[in-house]
Design a protein around this motif. Structure first.
Motif, PDB file in Angstrom:
ATOM      1  N   MET A  43     -38.046 -44.757  30.692  1.00 35.76           N
ATOM      2  CA  MET A  43     -37.757 -44.263  29.349  1.00 35.76           C
ATOM      3  C   MET A  43     -39.044 -43.785  28.679  1.00 35.76           C
ATOM      4  SD  MET A  43     -35.063 -47.168  28.054  1.00 35.76           S
ATOM      5  CE  MET A  43     -34.867 -46.397  26.447  1.00 35.76           C
ATOM      6  N   ARG A  44     -38.910 -42.801  27.816  1.00 37.36           N
ATOM      7  CA  ARG A  44     -40.088 -42.305  27.100  1.00 37.36           C
ATOM      8  C   ARG A  44     -40.648 -43.370  26.171  1.00 37.36           C
ATOM      9  NH1 ARG A  44     -38.066 -36.727  24.602  1.00 37.36           N
ATOM     10  NH2 ARG A  44     -36.189 -37.983  24.386  1.00 37.36           N
ATOM     11  N   LYS A  45     -39.748 -44.195  25.640  1.00 37.77           N
ATOM     12  CA  LYS A  45     -40.174 -45.262  24.747  1.00 37.77           C
ATOM     13  C   LYS A  45     -39.305 -46.484  24.998  1.00 37.77           C
ATOM     14  CE  LYS A  45     -40.695 -46.462  19.854  1.00 37.77           C
ATOM     15  NZ  LYS A  45     -40.415 -46.040  18.457  1.00 37.77           N
ATOM     16  N   SER A  46     -39.950 -47.622  25.204  1.00 37.74           N
ATOM     17  CA  SER A  46     -39.206 -48.855  25.452  1.00 37.74           C
ATOM     18  C   SER A  46     -38.443 -49.274  24.195  1.00 37.74           C
ATOM     19  CB  SER A  46     -40.148 -49.980  25.869  1.00 37.74           C
ATOM     20  OG  SER A  46     -40.794 -49.674  27.078  1.00 37.74           O
ATOM     21  N   GLY A 105     -37.012 -52.767  22.932  1.00 38.48           N
ATOM     22  CA  GLY A 105     -36.933 -54.182  23.260  1.00 38.48           C
ATOM     23  C   GLY A 105     -37.382 -54.390  24.696  1.00 38.48           C
ATOM     24  N   SER A 106     -36.538 -55.068  25.497  1.00 39.32           N
ATOM     25  CA  SER A 106     -36.852 -55.287  26.912  1.00 39.32           C
ATOM     26  C   SER A 106     -36.430 -54.110  27.783  1.00 39.32           C
ATOM     27  CB  SER A 106     -36.152 -56.564  27.403  1.00 39.32           C
ATOM     28  OG  SER A 106     -36.644 -57.692  26.735  1.00 39.32           O
ATOM     29  N   LYS A 107     -35.766 -53.126  27.190  1.00 37.36           N
ATOM     30  CA  LYS A 107     -35.261 -51.998  27.965  1.00 37.36           C
ATOM     31  C   LYS A 107     -36.349 -50.959  28.196  1.00 37.36           C
ATOM     32  CE  LYS A 107     -31.601 -48.493  28.043  1.00 37.36           C
ATOM     33  NZ  LYS A 107     -31.288 -48.712  29.456  1.00 37.36           N
ATOM     34  N   ARG A 108     -36.773 -50.825  29.451  1.00 40.32           N
ATOM     35  CA  ARG A 108     -37.812 -49.868  29.816  1.00 40.32           C
ATOM     36  C   ARG A 108     -37.293 -48.803  30.782  1.00 40.32           C
ATOM     37  NH1 ARG A 108     -39.746 -54.973  29.684  1.00 40.32           N
ATOM     38  NH2 ARG A 108     -41.422 -55.386  28.211  1.00 40.32           N
ATOM     39  N   LYS A 109     -36.105 -49.036  31.342  1.00 40.22           N
ATOM     40  CA  LYS A 109     -35.552 -48.120  32.333  1.00 40.22           C
ATOM     41  C   LYS A 109     -34.153 -47.700  31.904  1.00 40.22           C
ATOM     42  CE  LYS A 109     -37.877 -50.656  36.086  1.00 40.22           C
ATOM     43  NZ  LYS A 109     -37.645 -51.544  37.257  1.00 40.22           N
ATOM     44  N   GLU A 110     -33.734 -46.537  32.423  1.00 42.22           N
ATOM     45  CA  GLU A 110     -32.374 -46.068  32.188  1.00 42.22           C
ATOM     46  C   GLU A 110     -31.863 -45.359  33.435  1.00 42.22           C
ATOM     47  OE1 GLU A 110     -32.494 -43.410  28.904  1.00 42.22           O
ATOM     48  OE2 GLU A 110     -33.790 -41.952  29.902  1.00 42.22           O
ATOM     49  N   MET A 111     -30.558 -45.370  33.605  1.00 41.82           N
ATOM     50  CA  MET A 111     -29.939 -44.636  34.708  1.00 41.82           C
ATOM     51  C   MET A 111     -29.588 -43.238  34.218  1.00 41.82           C
ATOM     52  SD  MET A 111     -27.440 -47.516  36.454  1.00 41.82           S
ATOM     53  CE  MET A 111     -27.217 -46.623  38.010  1.00 41.82           C
ATOM     54  N   GLY A 112     -30.050 -42.232  34.939  1.00 41.96           N
ATOM     55  CA  GLY A 112     -29.720 -40.862  34.581  1.00 41.96           C
ATOM     56  C   GLY A 112     -28.322 -40.482  35.045  1.00 41.96           C
ATOM     57  N   ASP A 113     -27.864 -39.318  34.635  1.00 43.45           N
ATOM     58  CA  ASP A 113     -26.523 -38.853  35.011  1.00 43.45           C
ATOM     59  C   ASP A 113     -26.378 -38.756  36.532  1.00 43.45           C
ATOM     60  OD1 ASP A 113     -25.855 -38.682  32.363  1.00 43.45           O
ATOM     61  OD2 ASP A 113     -26.239 -36.529  32.203  1.00 43.45           O
ATOM     62  N   ALA A 114     -27.448 -38.304  37.207  1.00 47.12           N
ATOM     63  CA  ALA A 114     -27.386 -38.170  38.667  1.00 47.12           C
ATOM     64  C   ALA A 114     -27.255 -39.533  39.343  1.00 47.12           C
ATOM     65  CB  ALA A 114     -28.634 -37.453  39.184  1.00 47.12           C
TER      66      ALA A 114
END
Length: 614
Positions: free
Chosen positions: A424-427, A429-438
């Motif tokens: 992610m461009r900006k965290s 909280g504890s969320k630093r990653k995301e699943m993309g559409d692909a």
């Protein structure tokens, strides 16, 4: 106005509250005012018609309620002649007029503000001479659905809740789930049902979330289905314990035209809001690792008193983690399959504990046993870490169904999607990653095709990753650059249900006296038989399907010829060692290679030192 700008604008109200309110209290003002302005904007276009209709019906001596709902075009209305902007015209009486405006809402909408305890904060704002200023701020925000659609509004609420939770040191984000995780879950529960996704097919289906939070899962499910099949009709049901989250969820459902009687407040485990109802689809993200001691009495009473006629017949997990109780609750809510029709499918997010915690005979193992022996688990998908706002631990989506397609009968699919993420461009909280559409699309395809596959990672000569490929069975491996290599790891695997089962054997050895003579029982049914030595007692886990006697003779007797199996203590257990099935051993580098690297580094250091000495 985009979501971030809108959230920042609403957040600017905090500047007014600073000093009179603690930072941890900002949400108690900003959230209900945001909901109030949203409802105010939704009703603006029909306000005059509603007031006219009310006057006509009251003059005729008729209860106007149903007529006003029809005129408003919503599941709620407001009969006060004023709106938020009109309130600003009388600064001296803003408090009384705001109360009159709130009282003008229909009962279902008034309940939302009662859940927020809004009147308490109206009084407090009035005493601090802030009520007019705060009302003015919100009256100047346009939150009409044509400007801010339901999806963006949901994001705004979630972002505000996250900010307030972080400020007040609460568990940030415990009331909602990242949208990409919800989209993945919704894809998984709908993908196998062609009749629901076929455009023009006017199906009617129910969706339920027992831990509804702000309603994100229900909203995304509705949007996803209607995007594929606008003719489908979904009725959304949910239950939520937290009053503020419940109020936001109820407001969202009101605007969507859903029956808000289907959104219930209360604790799902101790007070089921839909005791006699079954559902077609269900989604849930219960709290991770939260004890259920507060509801233990009610849950144990149902388990012991109703058994399998209740929700918790298979067993109870340890009190320190109640997530598996929600799993059992959803199983109990599955619509039955009758003559090949009906049935349910649900997705639930759990941490790693329900996969393996508890040995044979424990509550957790018995719950897994019930699910697997009744062929209910379709798939378990491992998600990347750092995906949730309040925790960085590994999480898993369980897909459970009592209407498995023929190809899936008797089998479970495991998908390791832990590497399917982008930073992610900006965290948050504890969320630093995301699943993309692909990423979501690939996992959905693997599940929908019930395919086994490997993840092939192409590395260049320097060991840097240059490409990734998902390889189905029989597909050719990609080309590797000169000096590079290919790393291949399992991505999707299929297993028979019984592959996760085992029998725990209790192995006994005889008690001996100081001379080494076996001590035997002198009385009772076991008279003449050797007494077991508890210090030498051991256990062995034998996979289901393997001959126990053959295993015992092969694995135990060669090492302990005097051992025997205590048959009375044998227990069948189930565990799902997810990570073990995706582990790929990488041999360590040779000592020669390490030695050569050290020599090269040492030489470089010496050269640098010599250069500094010159």
């Amino acid at each position: 106005m985009n979501q971030t700008a809108l959230s920042s604008f609403i957040w600017s109200v905090a500047d007014l509250l600073r000093g009179d309110y603690k930072q941890s209290e900002y949400g108690k003002v900003i959230l209900p005012f945001t909901v109030l302005r949203r409802l105010d904007c939704v009703l603006a276009s029909t306000k005059a018609d509603v007031l006219k209709e009310q006057a006509a019906r009251e003059k005729a001596g008729v209860d106007p309620h149903q007529f006003l709902l029809r005129k408003a075009g919503q599941g709620f209305y407001n009969t006060c002649p004023m709106d938020l902007k009109a309130l600003l015209g009388d600064q001296d009486h803003i408090r009384q007029n705001l109360y009159a405006y709130l009282q003008g809402f229909s009962p279902t909408a008034r309940d939302i503000f009662e859940r927020f305890e809004f009147h308490t904060h109206v009084e407090r704002l009035a005493k601090a001479n802030l009520l007019y200023l705060v009302t003015e701020k919100f009256a100047n925000i346009d939150l009409h659905p044509t400007r801010v659609d339901n999806a963006r509004m949901g994001h705004v609420f979630e972002e505000l809740i996250r900010k307030f939770a972080e400020i007040s040191n609460e568990t940030a984000g415990e009331h909602f789930t990242p949208r990409e995780v919800i989209r993945l879950m919704v894809n998984l529960i709908f993908i196998e049902d062609d009749d629901v996704l076929t455009p023009g097919n006017a199906v009617v289906r129910t969706v339920y979330d027992p831990t509804a939070g702000t309603g994100g899962m229900l909203s995304v499910a509705a949007e996803h289905l209607l995007a594929h099949n606008p003719a489908a009709r979904l009725t959304l049901h949910g239950q939520e314990l937290n009053d503020e989250s419940y109020a936001i969820c109820k407001a969202d459902m009101l605007i969507r035209g859903q029956d808000v009687a289907n959104i219930v407040a209360g604790n799902t485990l101790s007070d089921d809001g839909f005791p006699a109802k079954k559902f077609d689809y269900m989604l849930s993200n219960p709290p991770f690792g939260v004890e259920w001691k507060k509801v233990e009495k009610a849950v144990r009473a149902e388990h012991e008193g109703k058994g399998f006629d209740g929700r918790f017949g298979p067993g109870l997990p340890r009190v320190s983690d109640g997530s598996m109780l929600f799993l059992l609750h959803l199983v109990a809510k599955m619509a039955p399959v009758v003559n090949g029709e009906g049935g349910s499918r649900f997705g639930i997010v759990l941490n790693g504990s329900p996969l393996f915690t508890g040995g044979a005979g424990s509550g957790e193992s018995e719950i897994r046993r019930y699910l697997l022996e009744n062929d209910l688990v379709e798939a378990i998908i491992g998600l990347p870490t750092d995906m949730f706002y309040n925790t960085g631990i590994a999480t898993y989506v369980w897909v459970v169904s009592n209407k498995k397609p023929a190809a899936r009968k008797g089998q479970v699919q495991l998908i390791d999607a832990s590497s399917f993420w982008q930073k992610m461009r900006k965290s948050l909280g504890s969320k630093r990653k995301e699943m993309g559409d692909a990423h979501i699309a690939e996992v959905t395809r693997l599940f929908g095709d019930f395919a086994e596959a490997d993840l092939a990672t192409v590395l260049d000569a320097d060991g840097k990753e240059v490409a990734r490929h998902v390889l189905r069975a029989g597909e050719a491996e990609p080309a590797v650059p000169a000096g590079g290599k290919l790393k291949r790891a399992p991505l999707s695997r299929r297993f028979r249900n019984e592959a996760f089962g085992y029998t725990t054997l209790t192995i006994e050895r005889p008690l001996r006296d100081d001379a080494g003579t076996v001590i035997k029982f002198e009385k009772g049914k076991q008279k003449g038989q050797p007494q077991p030595d508890s210090a030498l007692r051991d256990t062995e886990n034998v996979p289901l399907g393997e001959d126990i006697r053959a295993y015992f003779e092969r694995e135990v007797l060669p090492h302990a010829p005097d051992a025997w199996i205590d048959e009375a203590k044998s227990r069948v257990g189930y565990e799902i060692p997810f990570n073990r099935h995706f582990y790929v051993f990488e041999p360590p580098r040779s000592l020669h290679e390490i030695d050569e690297e050290l020599k090269a580094v040492s030489t470089n250091i010496m050269k640098m030192l010599e250069a500094l000495a010159e």
